[in-house]
Write a protein that holds these residues in place. Structure first.
Motif, short mmCIF file in Angstrom:
data_model
loop_
_atom_site.label_atom_id
_atom_site.label_comp_id
_atom_site.label_asym_id
_atom_site.label_seq_id
_atom_site.Cartn_x
_atom_site.Cartn_y
_atom_site.Cartn_z
N LEU A 40 56.80 55.91 29.19
CA LEU A 40 57.78 55.30 28.30
C LEU A 40 57.67 55.80 26.86
CD1 LEU A 40 57.92 51.53 29.37
CD2 LEU A 40 59.38 53.43 30.11
N GLY A 41 56.64 56.61 26.59
CA GLY A 41 56.44 57.09 25.22
C GLY A 41 55.77 56.08 24.32
N GLY A 42 55.06 55.12 24.92
CA GLY A 42 54.36 54.09 24.17
C GLY A 42 54.59 52.72 24.79
N LEU A 43 53.78 51.76 24.34
CA LEU A 43 53.94 50.36 24.75
C LEU A 43 53.91 49.48 23.51
CD1 LEU A 43 51.59 50.14 27.89
CD2 LEU A 43 54.09 50.16 27.90
N ASP A 44 54.89 48.60 23.39
CA ASP A 44 54.98 47.70 22.23
C ASP A 44 54.56 46.27 22.56
OD1 ASP A 44 56.22 49.80 20.64
OD2 ASP A 44 57.99 49.45 21.86
N ARG A 45 54.63 45.93 23.83
CA ARG A 45 54.28 44.56 24.25
C ARG A 45 53.74 44.63 25.68
NH1 ARG A 45 59.14 41.04 23.54
NH2 ARG A 45 58.22 40.44 21.53
N VAL A 46 52.66 43.90 25.93
CA VAL A 46 52.11 43.78 27.28
C VAL A 46 52.06 42.30 27.63
CG1 VAL A 46 50.08 44.07 28.74
CG2 VAL A 46 50.80 45.92 27.22
N ILE A 47 52.68 41.93 28.75
CA ILE A 47 52.69 40.54 29.21
C ILE A 47 51.75 40.41 30.41
CG2 ILE A 47 54.11 38.65 30.08
CD1 ILE A 47 56.50 39.90 28.66
N VAL A 48 50.63 39.75 30.19
CA VAL A 48 49.60 39.55 31.21
C VAL A 48 50.03 38.35 32.05
CG1 VAL A 48 47.16 39.07 31.63
CG2 VAL A 48 47.84 40.56 29.73
N ASN A 49 50.71 38.64 33.15
CA ASN A 49 51.36 37.59 33.92
C ASN A 49 50.82 37.46 35.34
OD1 ASN A 49 53.74 35.75 34.67
ND2 ASN A 49 54.08 37.51 36.03
N ALA A 70 42.81 39.42 34.27
CA ALA A 70 43.50 39.30 32.97
C ALA A 70 42.68 39.94 31.86
CB ALA A 70 43.75 37.83 32.66
N LEU A 71 41.37 39.78 31.92
CA LEU A 71 40.50 40.42 30.93
C LEU A 71 40.62 41.94 31.01
CD1 LEU A 71 38.33 40.26 28.74
CD2 LEU A 71 36.62 40.01 30.56
N SER A 72 40.68 42.48 32.21
CA SER A 72 40.88 43.93 32.37
C SER A 72 42.19 44.37 31.71
CB SER A 72 40.92 44.30 33.86
OG SER A 72 39.63 44.28 34.42
N GLN A 73 43.24 43.57 31.91
CA GLN A 73 44.53 43.92 31.30
C GLN A 73 44.45 43.87 29.78
OE1 GLN A 73 47.90 41.83 33.48
NE2 GLN A 73 46.13 41.07 34.61
N CYS A 74 43.75 42.88 29.25
CA CYS A 74 43.59 42.78 27.80
C CYS A 74 42.81 43.97 27.25
CB CYS A 74 42.88 41.49 27.42
SG CYS A 74 43.86 40.00 27.72
N GLU A 75 41.77 44.37 27.96
CA GLU A 75 41.00 45.54 27.54
C GLU A 75 41.90 46.77 27.46
OE1 GLU A 75 37.91 45.95 26.60
OE2 GLU A 75 36.74 44.25 27.34
N GLY A 88 51.26 46.17 18.18
CA GLY A 88 51.49 45.71 19.54
C GLY A 88 51.52 44.19 19.63
N HIS A 89 51.98 43.71 20.77
CA HIS A 89 52.08 42.26 21.01
C HIS A 89 51.53 41.98 22.41
CE1 HIS A 89 54.81 38.48 21.64
NE2 HIS A 89 53.61 38.15 21.22
N LEU A 90 50.44 41.24 22.46
CA LEU A 90 49.80 40.86 23.71
C LEU A 90 50.20 39.43 24.07
CD1 LEU A 90 47.67 41.56 25.94
CD2 LEU A 90 45.96 40.49 24.44
N VAL A 91 50.73 39.24 25.27
CA VAL A 91 51.17 37.92 25.74
C VAL A 91 50.35 37.52 26.95
CG1 VAL A 91 53.11 36.55 26.58
CG2 VAL A 91 53.51 38.40 24.92
N LEU A 92 49.71 36.36 26.88
CA LEU A 92 48.92 35.84 27.99
C LEU A 92 49.64 34.65 28.61
CD1 LEU A 92 45.37 35.87 26.34
CD2 LEU A 92 46.58 37.73 27.49
N VAL A 93 49.93 34.74 29.89
CA VAL A 93 50.57 33.64 30.60
C VAL A 93 49.48 32.79 31.23
CG1 VAL A 93 52.24 32.94 32.35
CG2 VAL A 93 52.64 35.02 31.00
N SER A 94 49.09 31.72 30.53
CA SER A 94 48.09 30.79 31.03
C SER A 94 48.82 29.68 31.78
CB SER A 94 47.26 30.24 29.87
OG SER A 94 46.27 29.34 30.32
N SER A 95 48.46 28.43 31.55
CA SER A 95 49.07 27.31 32.26
C SER A 95 48.72 26.02 31.53
CB SER A 95 48.54 27.25 33.69
OG SER A 95 48.84 26.00 34.30
N ALA A 108 43.20 30.95 28.36
CA ALA A 108 43.68 30.37 27.10
C ALA A 108 42.62 30.50 26.00
CB ALA A 108 44.04 28.90 27.31
N SER A 109 41.36 30.34 26.37
CA SER A 109 40.28 30.51 25.39
C SER A 109 40.22 31.95 24.90
CB SER A 109 38.95 30.10 26.03
OG SER A 109 37.88 30.29 25.13
N LEU A 110 40.40 32.89 25.81
CA LEU A 110 40.45 34.30 25.42
C LEU A 110 41.59 34.55 24.45
CD1 LEU A 110 39.42 37.21 25.76
CD2 LEU A 110 40.96 37.41 27.74
#
Length: 250
Positions: free
Chosen positions: A80-89, A117-122, A134-141, A163-165
């Motif tokens: 894609l030529g870069g990533l601006d947002r990653v949604i960990v879903n 999810a931690l792997s995705q955040c890394e 960048g914008h990191l989005v974590l889908v917790s509950s 959520a703590s992460l």
């Protein structure tokens, strides 16, 4: 700021699939990951047919394999030529009462929902730190607010860890151009929620649930329980009321 290039894991069904449709309709380029690549291929064909100006890249991915997460995120960034947002879903809702001989379901849930999810955040933050944006989005509950009993114990624990992460990363990155959002959805109508037996009278439609999620993501809120005011009240109650009170309705 418009985050044009968005990666979504767990995009083959449920919340991830519907978020992909919303962002595609807004003209965003997408990188979609899941284990079921046939579902991703079908979704890509649908999205590109309806939104011919966008690019959609797909990859098969098991988020519990760290090396695969790093490799796939890198490949999609390059495509894609870069990533601006990653949604960990990506997530699992399996579970059984702990100590009843069904540890495999609980271990799989913990491995996917937190370690994966931690792997995705890394992988995501390595890309964002390199680009200083960048914008990191974590889908917790909403279940992250209070430990749930019985078959949901491992699930709620894994979402609490996520959520703590999110809280840790929000504090750490507050003075940088990298933003972190933690979403705490309540009951939203998906196949996973149907299997878990979530209370139907509180269950929001997939449309309203994802609308609230996309709105919060686009506004880059730090932490939000959703959809609607009901789940904000439940969020507050679960976090601050004593166990003697919350135990009555958990």
């Amino acid at each position: 700021m418009t985050r044009q290039r968005i990666l979504i894991t767990g995009a083959s069904s449920g919340l991830g699939e519907e978020m992909a449709r919303r962002f595609a309709a807004a003209g965003r380029d997408l990188a979609l990951c899941a284990r079921r690549v046939d579902r991703l291929d079908a979704l890509r064909a649908e999205l590109v047919a309806e939104n011919p100006s966008i690019s959609v890249a797909v990859r098969a991915l098991d988020v519990t394999e760290h090396e695969s997460v790093v490799r796939v995120f890198g490949e999609l960034r390059d495509e894609l030529g870069g990533l601006d947002r990653v949604i960990v879903n990506a997530g699992l809702g399996k579970g059984a009462k702990i100590g009843t001989g069904k540890a495999r379901a609980n271990l799989a849930t913990a491995q996917t929902n937190f370690v994966g999810a931690l792997s995705q955040c890394e992988a995501a933050l390595e890309i964002f730190r390199d680009g200083n944006s960048g914008h990191l989005v974590l889908v917790s509950s909403i279940s992250a607010d209070r430990g749930l009993p019985g078959p949901k114990a491992a699930y709620s624990a894994s979402k609490a860890a996520l959520a703590s992460l999110g809280e840790s990363l929000t504090i750490e990155l507050a003075r940088t151009p990298i933003r972190v959002t933690t979403l705490l959805p309540g009951f939203v109508e998906t196949d996973m929620s149907a299997r878990s037996g979530d209370a139907s009278r509180l269950t929001a439609s997939l449309d309203s649930g994802v609308s609230a999620m996309v709105d919060a993501i686009e506004k880059e809120k730090i932490r939000v329980a959703l959809p609607g005011p009901t789940w904000k009240v439940i969020d507050t109650a679960l976090r601050f009321l004593p166990n003697s009170v919350t135990a009555r309705f958990l």
